[in-house]
Enzyme design. Structure first.
Site, PDB file in Angstrom:
ATOM      1  N   ALA A  24       0.843  -1.204   0.000  1.00 48.57           N
ATOM      2  CA  ALA A  24       0.000   0.000   0.000  1.00 48.57           C
ATOM      3  C   ALA A  24       0.876   1.250   0.000  1.00 48.57           C
ATOM      4  CB  ALA A  24      -0.924  -0.013   1.210  1.00 48.57           C
ATOM      5  N   GLU A  69       5.184  10.594  -9.487  1.00 48.42           N
ATOM      6  CA  GLU A  69       4.674  11.220  -8.258  1.00 48.42           C
ATOM      7  C   GLU A  69       4.400  12.696  -8.513  1.00 48.42           C
ATOM      8  OE1 GLU A  69       6.975  10.102  -4.748  1.00 48.42           O
ATOM      9  OE2 GLU A  69       7.264   8.141  -5.654  1.00 48.42           O
ATOM     10  N   CYS A 103      13.101   5.548  -8.036  1.00 52.45           N
ATOM     11  CA  CYS A 103      13.198   4.545  -9.103  1.00 52.45           C
ATOM     12  C   CYS A 103      14.292   4.730 -10.145  1.00 52.45           C
ATOM     13  CB  CYS A 103      11.848   4.420  -9.794  1.00 52.45           C
ATOM     14  SG  CYS A 103      10.607   3.758  -8.672  1.00 52.45           S
TER      15      CYS A 103
HETATM   16  P1  NAD Z   1       6.710   1.764  -1.251  1.00 55.98           P
HETATM   17  O1  NAD Z   1       7.904   1.434  -0.450  1.00 55.98           O
HETATM   18  O2  NAD Z   1       6.064   3.102  -1.109  1.00 55.98           O
HETATM   19  O3  NAD Z   1       5.554   0.669  -0.993  1.00 55.98           O
HETATM   20  C1  NAD Z   1       5.778  -0.684  -0.917  1.00 55.98           C
HETATM   21  C2  NAD Z   1       4.915  -1.258   0.214  1.00 55.98           C
HETATM   22  O4  NAD Z   1       5.005  -2.679   0.187  1.00 55.98           O
HETATM   23  C3  NAD Z   1       5.358  -0.816   1.605  1.00 55.98           C
HETATM   24  O5  NAD Z   1       4.294  -0.150   2.265  1.00 55.98           O
HETATM   25  C4  NAD Z   1       5.729  -2.137   2.307  1.00 55.98           C
HETATM   26  O6  NAD Z   1       5.403  -2.157   3.685  1.00 55.98           O
HETATM   27  C5  NAD Z   1       4.905  -3.138   1.526  1.00 55.98           C
HETATM   28  N1  NAD Z   1       5.406  -4.515   1.619  1.00 55.98           N
HETATM   29  C6  NAD Z   1       6.682  -4.960   1.470  1.00 55.98           C
HETATM   30  N2  NAD Z   1       6.728  -6.293   1.598  1.00 55.98           N
HETATM   31  C7  NAD Z   1       5.449  -6.712   1.848  1.00 55.98           C
HETATM   32  C8  NAD Z   1       4.862  -7.977   2.060  1.00 55.98           C
HETATM   33  N3  NAD Z   1       5.594  -9.100   2.031  1.00 55.98           N
HETATM   34  N4  NAD Z   1       3.533  -8.040   2.286  1.00 55.98           N
HETATM   35  C9  NAD Z   1       2.776  -6.905   2.312  1.00 55.98           C
HETATM   36  N5  NAD Z   1       3.286  -5.678   2.110  1.00 55.98           N
HETATM   37  C10 NAD Z   1       4.610  -5.575   1.862  1.00 55.98           C
HETATM   38  O7  NAD Z   1       7.122   1.522  -2.778  1.00 55.98           O
HETATM   39  P2  NAD Z   1       6.451   2.188  -4.069  1.00 55.98           P
HETATM   40  O8  NAD Z   1       7.064   3.521  -4.333  1.00 55.98           O
HETATM   41  O9  NAD Z   1       4.981   2.039  -3.981  1.00 55.98           O
HETATM   42  O10 NAD Z   1       7.018   1.214  -5.194  1.00 55.98           O
HETATM   43  C11 NAD Z   1       6.552  -0.114  -5.329  1.00 55.98           C
HETATM   44  C12 NAD Z   1       7.055  -0.677  -6.650  1.00 55.98           C
HETATM   45  O11 NAD Z   1       6.535   0.099  -7.730  1.00 55.98           O
HETATM   46  C13 NAD Z   1       8.579  -0.639  -6.816  1.00 55.98           C
HETATM   47  O12 NAD Z   1       8.962  -1.782  -7.535  1.00 55.98           O
HETATM   48  C14 NAD Z   1       8.808   0.607  -7.669  1.00 55.98           C
HETATM   49  O13 NAD Z   1       9.976   0.495  -8.452  1.00 55.98           O
HETATM   50  C15 NAD Z   1       7.588   0.613  -8.558  1.00 55.98           C
HETATM   51  N6  NAD Z   1       7.170   1.946  -9.049  1.00 55.98           N
HETATM   52  C16 NAD Z   1       7.185   3.027  -8.224  1.00 55.98           C
HETATM   53  C17 NAD Z   1       6.724   4.262  -8.697  1.00 55.98           C
HETATM   54  C18 NAD Z   1       6.709   5.489  -7.820  1.00 55.98           C
HETATM   55  O14 NAD Z   1       6.396   6.559  -8.323  1.00 55.98           O
HETATM   56  N7  NAD Z   1       7.007   5.413  -6.554  1.00 55.98           N
HETATM   57  C19 NAD Z   1       6.227   4.358 -10.005  1.00 55.98           C
HETATM   58  C20 NAD Z   1       6.219   3.215 -10.813  1.00 55.98           C
HETATM   59  C21 NAD Z   1       6.693   2.010 -10.318  1.00 55.98           C
HETATM   60  C1  UGA Z   2       9.425   8.487 -12.861  1.00 57.35           C
HETATM   61  C2  UGA Z   2       8.815   8.319 -14.249  1.00 57.35           C
HETATM   62  O1  UGA Z   2       8.541   9.609 -14.799  1.00 57.35           O
HETATM   63  C3  UGA Z   2       7.530   7.502 -14.189  1.00 57.35           C
HETATM   64  O2  UGA Z   2       7.046   7.270 -15.509  1.00 57.35           O
HETATM   65  C4  UGA Z   2       7.813   6.171 -13.505  1.00 57.35           C
HETATM   66  O3  UGA Z   2       6.638   5.423 -13.363  1.00 57.35           O
HETATM   67  C5  UGA Z   2       8.416   6.420 -12.139  1.00 57.35           C
HETATM   68  O4  UGA Z   2       9.626   7.218 -12.291  1.00 57.35           O
HETATM   69  C6  UGA Z   2       8.855   5.173 -11.440  1.00 57.35           C
HETATM   70  O5  UGA Z   2       9.055   4.156 -12.040  1.00 57.35           O
HETATM   71  O6  UGA Z   2       9.039   5.319 -10.235  1.00 57.35           O
HETATM   72  P1  UGA Z   2       8.973  10.067 -10.773  1.00 57.35           P
HETATM   73  O7  UGA Z   2      10.324   9.602 -10.343  1.00 57.35           O
HETATM   74  O8  UGA Z   2       7.866   9.994  -9.810  1.00 57.35           O
HETATM   75  O9  UGA Z   2       8.512   9.255 -12.077  1.00 57.35           O
HETATM   76  O10 UGA Z   2       9.063  11.599 -11.254  1.00 57.35           O
HETATM   77  P2  UGA Z   2       9.658  12.309 -12.566  1.00 57.35           P
HETATM   78  O11 UGA Z   2       8.747  13.379 -12.961  1.00 57.35           O
HETATM   79  O12 UGA Z   2      10.051  11.338 -13.596  1.00 57.35           O
HETATM   80  O13 UGA Z   2      10.975  13.004 -11.993  1.00 57.35           O
HETATM   81  C7  UGA Z   2      12.105  12.243 -11.617  1.00 57.35           C
HETATM   82  C8  UGA Z   2      13.256  13.174 -11.291  1.00 57.35           C
HETATM   83  O14 UGA Z   2      13.752  13.793 -12.473  1.00 57.35           O
HETATM   84  C9  UGA Z   2      12.871  14.320 -10.347  1.00 57.35           C
HETATM   85  O15 UGA Z   2      13.916  14.533  -9.430  1.00 57.35           O
HETATM   86  C10 UGA Z   2      12.722  15.505 -11.279  1.00 57.35           C
HETATM   87  O16 UGA Z   2      12.933  16.742 -10.647  1.00 57.35           O
HETATM   88  C11 UGA Z   2      13.806  15.203 -12.302  1.00 57.35           C
HETATM   89  N1  UGA Z   2      13.591  15.848 -13.615  1.00 57.35           N
HETATM   90  C12 UGA Z   2      12.503  15.554 -14.367  1.00 57.35           C
HETATM   91  C13 UGA Z   2      14.548  16.739 -14.104  1.00 57.35           C
HETATM   92  O17 UGA Z   2      15.566  16.997 -13.440  1.00 57.35           O
HETATM   93  N2  UGA Z   2      14.357  17.305 -15.338  1.00 57.35           N
HETATM   94  C14 UGA Z   2      13.268  17.029 -16.106  1.00 57.35           C
HETATM   95  O18 UGA Z   2      13.166  17.573 -17.225  1.00 57.35           O
HETATM   96  C15 UGA Z   2      12.319  16.126 -15.611  1.00 57.35           C
END
Ligand code: NAD
Ligand code: UGA
Length: 456
Positions: A10, A162, A273
């Site tokens: 979550a 985000e 990421c």
């Molecule tokens: P996060 O750390 O915010 O959330 C992960 C959650 O999983 C945590 O709350 C943790 O307690 C829970 N968890 C871990 N092990 C568990 C288990 N065994 N059972 C139940 N819950 C468990 O991470 P996130 O940012 O949501 O990222 C999750 C995945 O999505 C990663 O692989 C990341 O690379 C990918 N992702 C993240 C983003 C982003 O913007 N943050 C965007 C795209 C993809």
């Molecule tokens: C990024 C990707 O944009 C998403 O598509 C992907 O799902 C996600 O990673 C993920 O896998 O976690 P996010 O990291 O949330 O998303 O935010 P971005 O808008 O991509 O920015 C990433 C970083 O790059 C930030 O620090 C931002 O300030 C920086 N950035 C972005 C720059 O320095 N210049 C730019 O032109 C754009």
């Protein structure tokens, strides 16, 4: 057809993704579970565990209707036919591949929970970002069950960013779904696609094989980060040649083959990421005997490290080669605007380097101060955390803008200038502010990749 969805994890992805699914698909029941009871309690409360514009409204519409948050993972596994796994997949910090490979222990733990508690066939959806061919290992683990159950593994990586997560989820550029190329896989693929069909136009739903889907996610992040490193590398050259990075980015971006997005020079990319996913790609290339490909992508991360260091070096050299004992107001600690997330924020690295130089830091951020405190908890040196930007700037020699919060533009810079020591410096690591105006007030202004405006 089974219409109960479970999401394990979550976090930043699991919470918003499932909220949007529940909001758009009233016929489905969506349960989101996590081992972190505090996080689940926050999802159930008025104060959600993450700050994301628009999220609260979506959660409020669906929560208690067809969206539920719970710590009861076992009950969720028993009930749901479709299980999204959205747990964290950080970089491994130990053993083989430490510092590069993905740590899949949380993922594997969920697979084992599913085997132990499942009482019927399931579709298991990879929502987390995973190394290509993870589905193979997961399938083997899940099929090792002795209950005669069938598990289909689907890859459905998430592309939301985000700060814009709700809009990205509501109007995705594409929804990518990959499946094993067999009859059961193809059926599972359609079952997952049907969820998105509730609100995503068919032409935006891209169906592929499972390996393409897994790899596309890693490469998409690597390509995005590569653009930032490319433009940041050129920002350094601009500062040597009086070319202006904003003009260069704008003019380049007018070529539709290049495109205008993701060409903003910065102190470096942060976020949980980009770094981890590129390093994971590097590891995979090394593992598969492709050292040249690995070195190519590793350079993207190295350029990011260089940019962060270069920013701090510039601060020190312009402030007469020392920041020891000087107060520096840090404006912005989140890794980007409109989020409270500080994971891998360049602000952490910049702050640590400045503290090593014995600068005194006053950190202001509209959403990220609590995480900033945790990030810098082990650092020696003087740090204060200020909700009031004017208090942060009082007696400071410099302001360093590290996050592109729009509200920083609206501050009263005449007042800030009056509160600061002179000469007063602004280092704009995001090219966010009106530099001419600041210069006229009296500041010595150091933008990124542009000519400095200095009275000295
Ligand atoms: P996060 O750390 O915010 O959330 C992960 C959650 O999983 C945590 O709350 C943790 O307690 C829970 N968890 C871990 N092990 C568990 C288990 N065994 N059972 C139940 N819950 C468990 O991470 P996130 O940012 O949501 O990222 C999750 C995945 O999505 C990663 O692989 C990341 O690379 C990918 N992702 C993240 C983003 C982003 O913007 N943050 C965007 C795209 C993809
Ligand atoms: C990024 C990707 O944009 C998403 O598509 C992907 O799902 C996600 O990673 C993920 O896998 O976690 P996010 O990291 O949330 O998303 O935010 P971005 O808008 O991509 O920015 C990433 C970083 O790059 C930030 O620090 C931002 O300030 C920086 N950035 C972005 C720059 O320095 N210049 C730019 O032109 C754009």
């Amino acid at each position: 057809m089974d219409k109960t969805i479970l999401c394990i994890g979550a976090g930043y992805v699991g919470g918003p993704t499932m909220a949007v699914i529940a909001d758009n698909c009233p016929d489905y029941k969506v349960i989101v579970v996590d081992v972190n009871a505090k996080r689940i309690a926050a999802w159930q409360s008025e104060t959600l565990p993450i700050y994301e514009p628009g999220l609260e409204e979506v959660v409020k519409r669906a929560r208690g209707r067809n969206l539920f948050f719970s710590t009861d993972i076992v009950a969720g596994i028993k009930e749901a036919g479709i299980i999204f796994v959205s747990v964290n997949t950080p970089t491994k910090t130990f053993g083989d591949g430490a510092g590069k490979a993905a740590d899949l222990q949380y993922w594997e733990k969920t697979a084992r929970d599913i085997i132990e508690h499942a009482e019927n066939d399931k579709i298991v959806v990879e929502k987390s970002t995973l190394p290509v061919r993870t589905a193979e290992a997961m399938h083997r683990i899940l099929q090792s069950n002795t209950k005669g159950l069938n598990f289909d593994i689907i890859s459905n990586p998430e592309f939301m960013a985000e700060g814009t997560a709700i809009d990205d989820l509501q109007n995705p550029g594409r929804v990518l779904i990959g499946a094993m190329e067999n009859a059961s896989g193809r059926k599972a693929l359609q079952t997952v696609a049907d969820i998105y069909r509730c609100w995503v136009p068919e032409e935006k739903i891209k169906l592929t094989n499972v390996w393409s889907s897994e790899l596309t996610k890693l490469v998409s992040n690597a390509m995005l980060a590569q653009r930032i490193s490319s433009v940041n590398s050129i920002s350094a050259l601009c500062e040597k040649t009086d070319a202006n990075i904003l003009e260069v980015s704008d003019a380049m971006g007018m070529d539709p083959r290049i495109g205008s997005k993701f060409l903003r020079a910065s102190i470096g990319f942060g976020g949980s990421c980009f770094r981890k996913d590129i390093l994971n790609l590097v590891y995979l290339c090394e593992f598969h005997g492709l050292p040249e490909v690995a070195a190519y992508w590793e350079q993207v991360v190295m350029m990011n490290d260089y940019q962060e260091k270069r920013f701090v070096k510039n601060i020190i050299s312009h402030m007469f080669n020392t920041v020891a004992g000087k107060k520096i107001a840090i404006f912005g600690f989140a890794f980007k605007a409109d989020t409270g997330d500080t994971r891998e924020s360049p602000a952490i690295y910049v702050s640590k380097l400045l503290l090593e130089e014995q600068a005194v830091l006053a950190i202001h951020d509209p959403q990220a101060l609590e995480y900033a405190k945790l990030d810098l908890a082990d650092c020696d040196g003087k740090i204060s955390y200020e909700t009031d930007p004017y208090k942060a700037a009082e007696g400071a020699h410099a302001i360093a803008v590290l996050t592109e919060w729009k509200k920083f533009r609206d501050f009263d810079y005449e007042k800030l200038y009056a509160l600061m020591e002179k000469p007063a410096f602004i280092f704009d690591g995001r090219n966010l502010l009106d530099h001419q105006k600041l210069f006229k007030i009296g500041f010595n202004v150091y933008p990124l990749g542009q000519k400095a405006l200095s009275h000295l």
